[in-house]
Design a protein around this motif. Structure first.
Motif, PDB file in Angstrom:
ATOM      1  N   PRO A  24       0.841  -1.336  -0.024  1.00  0.00           N
ATOM      2  CA  PRO A  24      -0.056  -0.028   0.145  1.00  0.00           C
ATOM      3  C   PRO A  24       0.894   1.322   0.338  1.00  0.00           C
ATOM      4  O   PRO A  24       0.553   2.322   0.082  1.00  0.00           O
ATOM      5  CB  PRO A  24      -0.945  -0.142   1.345  1.00  0.00           C
ATOM      6  CG  PRO A  24       0.326  -0.628   2.151  1.00  0.00           C
ATOM      7  CD  PRO A  24       0.924  -1.866   1.272  1.00  0.00           C
ATOM      8  N   ASP A  25       2.132   1.291  -0.058  1.00  0.00           N
ATOM      9  CA  ASP A  25       2.978   2.340   0.203  1.00  0.00           C
ATOM     10  C   ASP A  25       2.830   3.084  -1.308  1.00  0.00           C
ATOM     11  O   ASP A  25       2.857   2.657  -2.324  1.00  0.00           O
ATOM     12  CB  ASP A  25       4.488   2.043   0.583  1.00  0.00           C
ATOM     13  CG  ASP A  25       4.489   1.276   1.832  1.00  0.00           C
ATOM     14  OD1 ASP A  25       3.804   1.756   3.010  1.00  0.00           O
ATOM     15  OD2 ASP A  25       4.962   0.391   2.147  1.00  0.00           O
ATOM     16  N   GLU A  26       3.387   4.363  -1.365  1.00  0.00           N
ATOM     17  CA  GLU A  26       3.501   5.040  -2.535  1.00  0.00           C
ATOM     18  C   GLU A  26       4.753   5.737  -2.747  1.00  0.00           C
ATOM     19  O   GLU A  26       5.247   6.336  -1.671  1.00  0.00           O
ATOM     20  CB  GLU A  26       2.078   5.909  -2.740  1.00  0.00           C
ATOM     21  CG  GLU A  26       0.808   5.456  -2.766  1.00  0.00           C
ATOM     22  CD  GLU A  26      -0.077   6.248  -2.900  1.00  0.00           C
ATOM     23  OE1 GLU A  26      -0.112   7.281  -2.970  1.00  0.00           O
ATOM     24  OE2 GLU A  26      -1.380   5.915  -2.939  1.00  0.00           O
ATOM     25  N   GLY A  27       5.272   5.908  -3.910  1.00  0.00           N
ATOM     26  CA  GLY A  27       6.327   6.785  -4.118  1.00  0.00           C
ATOM     27  C   GLY A  27       7.268   6.168  -4.989  1.00  0.00           C
ATOM     28  O   GLY A  27       7.019   4.925  -5.530  1.00  0.00           O
ATOM     29  N   CYS A  28       8.391   6.532  -5.597  1.00  0.00           N
ATOM     30  CA  CYS A  28       9.080   6.026  -6.398  1.00  0.00           C
ATOM     31  C   CYS A  28      10.451   6.554  -6.469  1.00  0.00           C
ATOM     32  O   CYS A  28      10.996   7.709  -6.150  1.00  0.00           O
ATOM     33  CB  CYS A  28       8.717   6.494  -8.070  1.00  0.00           C
ATOM     34  SG  CYS A  28       9.433   5.614  -9.313  1.00  0.00           S
ATOM     35  N   SER A  29      11.523   5.585  -6.396  1.00  0.00           N
ATOM     36  CA  SER A  29      12.893   5.886  -6.581  1.00  0.00           C
ATOM     37  C   SER A  29      13.226   6.058  -7.993  1.00  0.00           C
ATOM     38  O   SER A  29      12.610   5.614  -8.826  1.00  0.00           O
ATOM     39  CB  SER A  29      13.782   4.792  -5.919  1.00  0.00           C
ATOM     40  OG  SER A  29      13.473   4.718  -4.441  1.00  0.00           O
ATOM     41  N   GLY A  30      14.118   6.769  -8.212  1.00  0.00           N
ATOM     42  CA  GLY A  30      14.617   7.090  -9.626  1.00  0.00           C
ATOM     43  C   GLY A  30      15.262   5.806 -10.266  1.00  0.00           C
ATOM     44  O   GLY A  30      15.709   4.972  -9.650  1.00  0.00           O
ATOM     45  N   HIS A  31      14.739   5.269 -11.427  1.00  0.00           N
ATOM     46  CA  HIS A  31      15.143   4.316 -12.185  1.00  0.00           C
ATOM     47  C   HIS A  31      16.175   4.572 -13.291  1.00  0.00           C
ATOM     48  O   HIS A  31      15.824   5.450 -13.962  1.00  0.00           O
ATOM     49  CB  HIS A  31      13.987   3.405 -12.856  1.00  0.00           C
ATOM     50  CG  HIS A  31      14.539   2.481 -13.657  1.00  0.00           C
ATOM     51  ND1 HIS A  31      14.423   2.419 -15.303  1.00  0.00           N
ATOM     52  CD2 HIS A  31      14.712   1.081 -13.467  1.00  0.00           C
ATOM     53  CE1 HIS A  31      14.820   1.377 -15.567  1.00  0.00           C
ATOM     54  NE2 HIS A  31      14.743   0.608 -14.646  1.00  0.00           N
ATOM     55  N   ILE A  32      17.174   3.750 -13.303  1.00  0.00           N
ATOM     56  CA  ILE A  32      18.040   4.058 -14.476  1.00  0.00           C
ATOM     57  C   ILE A  32      18.376   2.825 -15.243  1.00  0.00           C
ATOM     58  O   ILE A  32      18.537   1.748 -14.914  1.00  0.00           O
ATOM     59  CB  ILE A  32      19.665   4.414 -13.713  1.00  0.00           C
ATOM     60  CG1 ILE A  32      19.699   5.535 -13.011  1.00  0.00           C
ATOM     61  CG2 ILE A  32      20.919   4.579 -14.502  1.00  0.00           C
ATOM     62  CD1 ILE A  32      19.075   5.511 -11.437  1.00  0.00           C
ATOM     63  N   PRO A  33      18.293   3.118 -16.522  1.00  0.00           N
ATOM     64  CA  PRO A  33      18.363   2.100 -17.533  1.00  0.00           C
ATOM     65  C   PRO A  33      19.889   1.419 -17.491  1.00  0.00           C
ATOM     66  O   PRO A  33      20.826   1.775 -17.291  1.00  0.00           O
ATOM     67  CB  PRO A  33      18.568   2.852 -18.912  1.00  0.00           C
ATOM     68  CG  PRO A  33      17.449   4.095 -18.579  1.00  0.00           C
ATOM     69  CD  PRO A  33      18.146   4.599 -17.219  1.00  0.00           C
ATOM     70  N   VAL A  34      19.612   0.207 -17.455  1.00  0.00           N
ATOM     71  CA  VAL A  34      20.785  -0.678 -17.293  1.00  0.00           C
ATOM     72  C   VAL A  34      20.720  -1.847 -18.385  1.00  0.00           C
ATOM     73  O   VAL A  34      19.774  -2.283 -18.871  1.00  0.00           O
ATOM     74  CB  VAL A  34      20.977  -1.362 -15.859  1.00  0.00           C
ATOM     75  CG1 VAL A  34      19.558  -2.296 -15.463  1.00  0.00           C
ATOM     76  CG2 VAL A  34      22.031  -2.111 -15.463  1.00  0.00           C
ATOM     77  N   LYS A  35      21.950  -2.446 -18.618  1.00  0.00           N
ATOM     78  CA  LYS A  35      21.775  -3.520 -19.611  1.00  0.00           C
ATOM     79  C   LYS A  35      23.094  -4.503 -19.319  1.00  0.00           C
ATOM     80  O   LYS A  35      23.940  -3.825 -18.640  1.00  0.00           O
ATOM     81  CB  LYS A  35      21.996  -3.187 -21.266  1.00  0.00           C
ATOM     82  CG  LYS A  35      23.409  -2.486 -21.525  1.00  0.00           C
ATOM     83  CD  LYS A  35      22.984  -2.177 -22.908  1.00  0.00           C
ATOM     84  CE  LYS A  35      24.351  -1.351 -23.587  1.00  0.00           C
ATOM     85  NZ  LYS A  35      24.330  -1.199 -25.099  1.00  0.00           N
ATOM     86  N   LEU A  36      22.889  -5.791 -19.570  1.00  0.00           N
ATOM     87  CA  LEU A  36      24.101  -6.639 -19.347  1.00  0.00           C
ATOM     88  C   LEU A  36      24.392  -7.403 -20.731  1.00  0.00           C
ATOM     89  O   LEU A  36      23.568  -7.839 -21.402  1.00  0.00           O
ATOM     90  CB  LEU A  36      23.539  -7.891 -18.530  1.00  0.00           C
ATOM     91  CG  LEU A  36      24.185  -8.899 -18.071  1.00  0.00           C
ATOM     92  CD1 LEU A  36      25.533  -8.384 -17.177  1.00  0.00           C
ATOM     93  CD2 LEU A  36      23.631 -10.021 -17.416  1.00  0.00           C
ATOM     94  N   GLU A  37      25.679  -7.090 -20.904  1.00  0.00           N
ATOM     95  CA  GLU A  37      26.109  -7.715 -22.162  1.00  0.00           C
ATOM     96  C   GLU A  37      27.525  -8.361 -22.057  1.00  0.00           C
ATOM     97  O   GLU A  37      28.473  -7.955 -21.313  1.00  0.00           O
ATOM     98  CB  GLU A  37      26.443  -6.631 -23.252  1.00  0.00           C
ATOM     99  CG  GLU A  37      25.204  -5.983 -23.848  1.00  0.00           C
ATOM    100  CD  GLU A  37      25.633  -4.864 -25.076  1.00  0.00           C
ATOM    101  OE1 GLU A  37      26.610  -4.771 -25.150  1.00  0.00           O
ATOM    102  OE2 GLU A  37      24.454  -4.428 -25.416  1.00  0.00           O
ATOM    103  N   ALA A  38      27.477  -9.802 -22.339  1.00  0.00           N
ATOM    104  CA  ALA A  38      28.662 -10.753 -22.207  1.00  0.00           C
ATOM    105  C   ALA A  38      29.314 -10.447 -20.848  1.00  0.00           C
ATOM    106  O   ALA A  38      30.644 -10.452 -20.531  1.00  0.00           O
ATOM    107  CB  ALA A  38      29.921 -10.094 -23.063  1.00  0.00           C
ATOM    108  N   GLY A  39      28.349 -10.261 -19.695  1.00  0.00           N
ATOM    109  CA  GLY A  39      28.957 -10.310 -18.440  1.00  0.00           C
ATOM    110  C   GLY A  39      29.151  -8.854 -17.737  1.00  0.00           C
ATOM    111  O   GLY A  39      29.625  -9.081 -16.732  1.00  0.00           O
TER     112      GLY A  39
END
Length: 105
Positions: free
Chosen positions: A83-98
């Motif tokens: 029931p909590d509300e709010g958001c931490s900022g999300h940062i785009p991330v990717k994983l390539e070849a480890g």
């Protein structure tokens, strides 16, 4: 729009169900999380409730629990789970070849 991807670390630098922090002088620190099945997520290292360090929380499935007041935060979106509300900022991330890359535009 192309992203400015920056290599941060290797997947094996982060323990399964753990996190590492990217310290930044020019902005908020970023918490990089690794799930048990090697998915990688990145959030601003502040709980939307009272600013607790999410990187010190417990990762379970695709959520992290804030160490201060037990708020659960969705790793994919940064949104607090009901029931909590709010958001931490999300940062785009990717994983390539480890290797883990963040979009730090």
């Amino acid at each position: 729009m192309s992203r400015n991807w920056k290599t941060i670390c290797q997947l094996n630098d982060i323990p399964a169900q753990g996190a590492r922090v990217l310290k930044r002088d020019d902005g908020d620190d970023i918490a990089i999380f690794r799930t048990i099945d090697d998915q990688v997520f990145a959030l601003v290292d502040k709980c939307p409730h009272k600013g607790g360090p999410l990187s010190q929380g417990i990762v379970s499935g695709r959520t992290v629990t804030c160490p201060l007041h037990n708020w659960n935060i969705d790793l994919a979106t940064g949104q607090a789970c009901a029931p909590d509300e709010g958001c931490s900022g999300h940062i785009p991330v990717k994983l390539e070849a480890g290797a883990i890359f963040l979009a730090l535009d």
